[in-house]
Design an enzyme around this catalytic site. Structure first.
Site, PDB file in Angstrom:
ATOM      1  N   HIS A 121      10.672  -0.758   6.254  1.00 24.63           N
ATOM      2  CA  HIS A 121       9.330  -0.843   5.679  1.00 24.63           C
ATOM      3  C   HIS A 121       9.225  -2.062   4.637  1.00 24.63           C
ATOM      4  CE1 HIS A 121       8.616   3.637   7.174  1.00 24.63           C
ATOM      5  NE2 HIS A 121       9.188   2.817   7.843  1.00 24.63           N
ATOM      6  N   ARG A 142       1.336   1.671   5.308  1.00 26.64           N
ATOM      7  CA  ARG A 142       2.361   2.101   5.434  1.00 26.64           C
ATOM      8  C   ARG A 142       3.763   1.103   5.743  1.00 26.64           C
ATOM      9  NH1 ARG A 142       5.951   4.323   9.723  1.00 26.64           N
ATOM     10  NH2 ARG A 142       7.584   5.597   9.011  1.00 26.64           N
ATOM     11  N   GLY A 194       2.664   3.502  12.215  1.00 29.60           N
ATOM     12  CA  GLY A 194       2.482   4.991  11.798  1.00 29.60           C
ATOM     13  C   GLY A 194       3.648   5.567  11.697  1.00 29.60           C
ATOM     14  N   GLU A 228      -1.764   1.674  14.034  1.00 32.84           N
ATOM     15  CA  GLU A 228      -3.141   1.604  13.876  1.00 32.84           C
ATOM     16  C   GLU A 228      -3.338   0.196  14.229  1.00 32.84           C
ATOM     17  OE1 GLU A 228      -3.649   4.826  10.209  1.00 32.84           O
ATOM     18  OE2 GLU A 228      -3.845   2.520   9.811  1.00 32.84           O
ATOM     19  N   TYR A 240      -6.373   2.127   2.976  1.00 35.21           N
ATOM     20  CA  TYR A 240      -6.264   2.304   4.399  1.00 35.21           C
ATOM     21  C   TYR A 240      -5.454   3.886   4.450  1.00 35.21           C
ATOM     22  CZ  TYR A 240      -8.288  -1.966   5.224  1.00 35.21           C
ATOM     23  OH  TYR A 240      -9.378  -3.004   5.459  1.00 35.21           O
TER      24      TYR A 240
END
Length: 447
Positions: free
Chosen positions: A110, A172, A191, A197, A207
């Site tokens: 991430h 995220r 997600g 999304e 968000y």
């Protein structure tokens, strides 16, 4: 080797980052590839970190700068950080790194990170939550955000939060970012177990992550959305297919795709969902209409770019499984019947246009003649004839399977050589050779 970002450059070449730490420049007609920056000794890789997002200065002819995001290990540390830098293009390679934004905490997963130039001369940069979801709602942290900065690294005076790079928050791991119609900015976001999304990005908006996944449709989500400036996605997908980079298609070459959002999809941890999604946008780009799926058999699809001249698309593959492995392909898809409508060109400019077109063709021809590899028959069952241009004589070549296995190595001793593939399993392979002009690869299908 895991191409992460591909960009159609103003020089009509494809510029590509590889996660291992290299930037490539690819001449699309011949496939000639040159390495213009090698940062493998600096870039931290393994899993998701690496050399990631890239964009070119909007006035590249006068300001030849390339902006790159990469992960690195600070001295004496075991946890990666993330950095945004610019490099100067000197016509041959990228030089003179200038660090613009540094020491953003990174992680094994991430890390973002896409870059997008805005019409006002600023830049957006996505960051991930580095697997610490609380950071996404923390306005003192740059993680889990979309940042806005001036090209020199300073904070724009009109950013929504004073003295902060933060443009939007509650993300995220946004890994797609592009312009759409009517000033819309789209972002795709990974997600968790559900609700990948597609979002429209607006300043100072929340968000939702980690409280909200997808739409506000549980009691906790509804309560949070009522008390915070949350924007819900215009599309969500469950289970998560691992959505990735986006580009908006506006070209007559493929009329069925005109006014569509094209999205590269990695396929999820278990695979099976990989594709290019083509989404017809309606209501001025604010809503998604029909979604169609293409190119489902190429493995994980990371990124996509468009040739603005003939409307062809190029997409980069990342192997068959998470987190991606090489060697990979960049695949071209084009409407070969499309011809530029010259009736729309001012007749006063016709001679100039024809001269420019002729010179461009000659330049491309020179580049193609400089080095080439031709293989026939292809598909092949036993023996293939390989014709090398003379400047490959004395150079090494290699045949590699698309699983990365080296099948055959040798040296080019003459311009025409026989390649015996009768012991190969059926499937795709590619032949690679390099010389002072760069690298050429040619695919081989063994039947």
């Amino acid at each position: 080797q895991v191409p992460w970002e591909i960009v159609w450059g103003p020089d009509d070449h494809i510029w590509a980052t590889e996660r291992r730490g290299r930037v490539l420049r690819i001449e699309p007609e011949s496939g000639n590839t040159t390495t213009i920056l090698n940062m493998e000794s600096t870039v931290e890789t393994g899993g998701e970190p690496g050399l990631l997002g890239m964009t070119l200065h909007p006035d590249f002819e006068n300001t030849p700068l390339v902006y790159l995001v990469y992960n690195y290990l600070p001295a004496g540390d075991f946890q990666a950080d993330e950095r945004l830098s610019s490099f100067e293009w000197n016509g041959t390679e990228l030089v003179n790194e200038n660090i613009i934004l540094d020491a953003i905490p990174g992680g094994g997963i991430h890390n973002g990170s896409r870059l997008l130039m805005l019409d006002d001369g600023t830049m957006l940069m996505t960051t991930g939550d580095i697997a610490n979801s609380a950071l996404s709602q923390d306005l003192t942290s740059l993680n889990g955000k979309i940042l806005r900065l001036n090209l020199d690294g300073s904070i724009p005076d009109d950013n929504p939060f004073p003295d902060s790079y933060i443009y939007s928050y509650g993300h995220r791991n946004p890994q797609g970012l592009c312009h759409g119609p009517n000033g819309i900015i789209y972002s795709s976001e990974h997600g968790a177990q559900q609700s990948d999304e597609l979002n429209i990005i607006a300043p100072e908006r929340n968000y939702g992550w980690p409280i909200v996944q997808g739409e506000c449709n549980t009691t906790a989500e509804i309560n949070f959305c009522e008390s915070n400036p949350v924007i819900e996605p215009i599309r969500e997908w469950s289970p998560c297919p691992a959505v990735n980079d986006l580009i908006y298609y506006e070209h007559p070459a493929i009329p069925e795709w005109n006014d569509c959002l094209l999205m590269a999809v990695l396929g999820g941890l278990g695979g099976g969902y990989q594709r290019i999604s083509v989404m017809k946008m309606i209501d001025g780009g604010s809503e998604v209409g029909e979604e169609q799926e293409f190119f489902t058999s190429f493995g994980r699809l990371r990124d996509i770019c468009i040739n603005p001249h003939n409307g062809a698309i190029y997409f980069a593959t990342n192997g068959g499984s998470y987190p991606g492995a090489g060697p990979n392909q960049i695949v071209e898809y084009a409407n070969l019947d499309y011809v530029l409508d010259t009736m729309m060109v001012d007749t006063m400019d016709m001679d100039t246009m024809m001269m420019d077109t002729t010179m461009t063709f000659i330049q491309h021809l020179d580049q193609m003649v400089a080095q080439s590899i031709h293989i026939y028959p292809n598909p092949v069952q036993r023996n293939a004839q390989v014709i090398f241009s003379e400047n490959f004589i004395g150079k090494d070549f290699e045949v590699i399977g698309f699983n990365g296995q080296s099948m055959l190595q040798g040296r080019v001793t003459q311009t025409q050589m026989t390649l015996d593939v009768h012991t190969f399993s059926k499937g795709w392979y590619y032949l690679k050779a390099s010389n002072e002009y760069g690298t050429i690869t040619q695919s081989i299908l063994v039947e």
